[in-house]
Design an enzyme around this catalytic site. Structure first.
Site, PDB file in Angstrom:
ATOM      1  N   GLY A 244       0.818  -1.212   0.000  1.00 20.98           N
ATOM      2  CA  GLY A 244       0.000   0.000   0.000  1.00 20.98           C
ATOM      3  C   GLY A 244       0.844   1.251   0.000  1.00 20.98           C
ATOM      4  O   GLY A 244       2.001   1.252  -0.453  1.00 20.98           O
ATOM      5  N   GLY A 248       0.599   5.084   4.927  1.00 25.57           N
ATOM      6  CA  GLY A 248      -0.112   4.059   5.680  1.00 25.57           C
ATOM      7  C   GLY A 248       0.805   2.944   6.134  1.00 25.57           C
ATOM      8  O   GLY A 248       0.717   2.476   7.282  1.00 25.57           O
ATOM      9  N   GLY A 249       1.699   2.514   5.254  1.00 16.20           N
ATOM     10  CA  GLY A 249       2.620   1.449   5.614  1.00 16.20           C
ATOM     11  C   GLY A 249       3.596   1.863   6.689  1.00 16.20           C
ATOM     12  O   GLY A 249       3.893   1.084   7.604  1.00 16.20           O
ATOM     13  N   GLU A 268       5.446  -3.363   1.288  1.00 16.24           N
ATOM     14  CA  GLU A 268       5.844  -2.807  -0.008  1.00 16.24           C
ATOM     15  C   GLU A 268       5.112  -1.483  -0.142  1.00 16.24           C
ATOM     16  O   GLU A 268       3.880  -1.440  -0.157  1.00 16.24           O
ATOM     17  CB  GLU A 268       5.457  -3.761  -1.135  1.00 16.24           C
ATOM     18  N   CYS A 305       2.603  -1.234  -9.067  1.00 19.52           N
ATOM     19  CA  CYS A 305       3.715  -0.776  -8.234  1.00 19.52           C
ATOM     20  C   CYS A 305       5.030  -0.774  -8.996  1.00 19.52           C
ATOM     21  O   CYS A 305       6.001  -0.151  -8.554  1.00 19.52           O
ATOM     22  CB  CYS A 305       3.829  -1.628  -6.973  1.00 19.52           C
ATOM     23  N   GLU A 393       6.427   8.811  -5.948  1.00 12.12           N
ATOM     24  CA  GLU A 393       5.504   8.030  -6.772  1.00 12.12           C
ATOM     25  C   GLU A 393       4.193   8.765  -6.991  1.00 12.12           C
ATOM     26  O   GLU A 393       3.615   9.349  -6.072  1.00 12.12           O
ATOM     27  CB  GLU A 393       5.222   6.684  -6.093  1.00 12.12           C
TER      28      GLU A 393
END
Length: 511
Positions: A244, A248-249, A268, A305, A393
């Site tokens: 994600g 959040g990760g 990831e 991704c 990203e």
């Protein structure tokens, strides 16, 4: 459930240790097309129930043989295929992904399950080691010492927005953990809860048919951050798999590290997957590379991704490369993003790039709502290095061209990237001297290095690596794709002078 129905109406419940259960609150899905459906909202109580059931199941499931677990994985694959039409139908409604993409992703998911089944039956992943006793050794005898990798315990898995099958309920993290001998508690993604429900039903059927303990798998739908936080902080959860966003990760990673008993967080989180056009390849193959890049950028509306969002090339090739890319991108019809939130973020992030210093816009119309257009910008290397946000990203069909004035500047650009999932070099034999200088830099930056190709699309096989230095992932010594992914949920255990009758089932070569 009617496994061959053309229309599937979700019941909207959680699956906890073999039982479909409701909860007080409901949420509505936000499908790309068709009517929304109502789903029960996850709670801390359900997290606790699922984690306790997983812990109880671990006592039995961790002692099964690899052969038994392989049969379980193959049964899950069979049960998913038995529900193929229902999965495709509701998956298209929820995500807006085309039929062919969902069918391909389902094929990848069941292939992965069967590959992992074959792999654990082979037994190499358990890394058995045996130092035989040397009772007559001087000055001290050596005991008999055996080592084998063993499952870590119940694993929490977070479903991903961009892969409703391959990285969600029965995706790579779940398959890896189950192959290792670890029960799984999945927090389903709210972007495709109906798809997740059907896949959970398939796993539940496989649990019954193979006689596995019911607590080996649970699915908790919906819920806000407090549900995810409760899951990673639950004392009975021993590892986490996540795909994600970086924000959040990282929040979940921090919670795992702050526990009284810190646990591994295999996340990831994000990657721009830089693509380097070395000078001779840029001169001789610029148009074909640009066409391939445009296709890779827009695959799945750029929501992979491994989307190669940044191309680095000599300044003298900018015009031809940009013109060819524009021509190819202009043929792409508007694409539907997976969620309204992802689409909104795409619009905002592209607008930020548009207003960057000395950034030239080639295509800058992003579209409206969940329907988006490809976008393309360019910037000189010195300006790109001066603006770190340009290297972040952007999830969607976005491309940025970074131009360099020399070989040395191309190497400097490479040094300025943070960790990536992939890095690509387009080269000819004449480019090999520069490539020999560039390769060691890319080895430090990425988990997978490609030559004369495009990174979208990840082969599920023994040698695949899908990770990289932070922020691509939180553990660059592991991978979330390929058979090596199973090792994330195993730990070495040493047995000294242990009678054969007390050794784990997987110690035997015939597993």
């Amino acid at each position: 459930m009617d496994q061959i129905a053309n229309v599937y109406a979700p019941h909207g419940l959680h699956l906890v240790a073999g039982q479909w259960v409701d909860s007080p609150q409901r949420f509505e899905s936000d499908p790309a097309e068709g009517q929304p459906h109502s789903f029960a909202v996850g709670t801390r109580y359900l997290v606790d129930a699922a984690a306790k059931a997983a812990s109880a199941a671990f006592q039995t499931y961790s002692q099964t043989s690899a052969r038994q677990r392989a049969a379980f994985l193959r049964s899950i694959a069979d049960e998913i295929e038995a529900r193929a039409s229902a999965i495709t139908q509701i998956g298209m409604q929820e995500t807006g992904l085309p039929k062919a993409r969902l069918e391909g992703e389902r094929g990848r998911t069941v292939h992965q399950l069967r590959l992992f089944a074959d792999h654990i039956q082979d037994g190499a992943c358990f890394d058995r080691r045996h130092d035989h006793a040397l009772p007559d050794r001087q000055p001290l005898p050596r005991p008999d010492i055996k080592m084998i990798q063993q499952p870590v315990g119940p694993v929490a898995v977070f479903g991903a927005s961009n892969f409703p099958l391959a990285f969600s309920v029965a995706g790579g993290d779940t398959a890896s953990a189950l192959a290792a001998g670890c029960p799984v508690v999945v927090k389903g993604h709210s972007a495709h809860p109906g798809t997740g429900e059907i896949v959970a039903d398939a796993i539940s059927a496989a649990v019954v048919s193979t006689g596995m303990p019911k607590g080996v798998f649970s699915l908790i739908q919906g819920g806000k951050r407090d549900v995810g936080h409760a899951l990673v902080q639950h004392p009975l959860i021993k590892a986490v798999g996540f795909t994600g966003s970086l924000s959040g990760g990282r929040a979940l990673f921090n919670l795992c590290a702050a526990r009284p008993d810190p646990i591994p967080f295999f996340g990831e989180l994000g990657s721009v997957n830089p693509m380097f056009l070395l000078p001779n390849a840029a001169r001789t193959n610029v148009e074909s590379i640009a066409e391939g890049w445009a296709s890779s950028l827009t695959m799945g509306a750029g929501q992979f991704c491994t989307n190669p969002g940044i191309a680095i090339l000599p300044n003298e090739q900018l015009q031809t490369f940009a013109d060819t890319t524009i021509k190819a991108l202009s043929k792409v019809a508007p694409q539907t993003m997976l969620t309204s939130g992802i689409a909104s973020d795409y619009h905002d992030r592209v607008d930020h790039v548009k207003h960057g210093d000395n950034v030239d816009a080639h295509l800058d119309e992003t579209g409206v709502g969940r329907s988006v257009w490809p976008t393309l910008f360019s910037v000189k290397a010195t300006d790109w290095i001066a603006q770190p946000t340009l290297s972040e990203e952007i999830f969607g069909p976005f491309g940025l061209i970074v131009t360099v004035e020399s070989d040395e500047q191309m190497l400097d650009v490479a040094q300025n990237f943070v960790g990536q999932l992939t890095a690509t070099m387009h080269l000819t034999d004449a480019d090999l001297p520069l490539a020999k200088s560039l390769t060691p830099i890319l080895q430090q930056k990425a988990g997978r290095i490609l030559v004369n190709g495009f990174p979208t699309g990840v082969e599920v096989c023994d040698a695949m690596v899908h990770s990289g230095p932070y922020p691509a992932s939180t553990n660059f010594g592991a991978t979330s794709v390929g058979t090596l992914a199973i090792r994330r949920f195993l730990r070495p255990v040493c047995f000294q002078n242990m009678p054969d009758a007390l050794l784990p089932a997987d110690w035997q070569q015939d597993v």
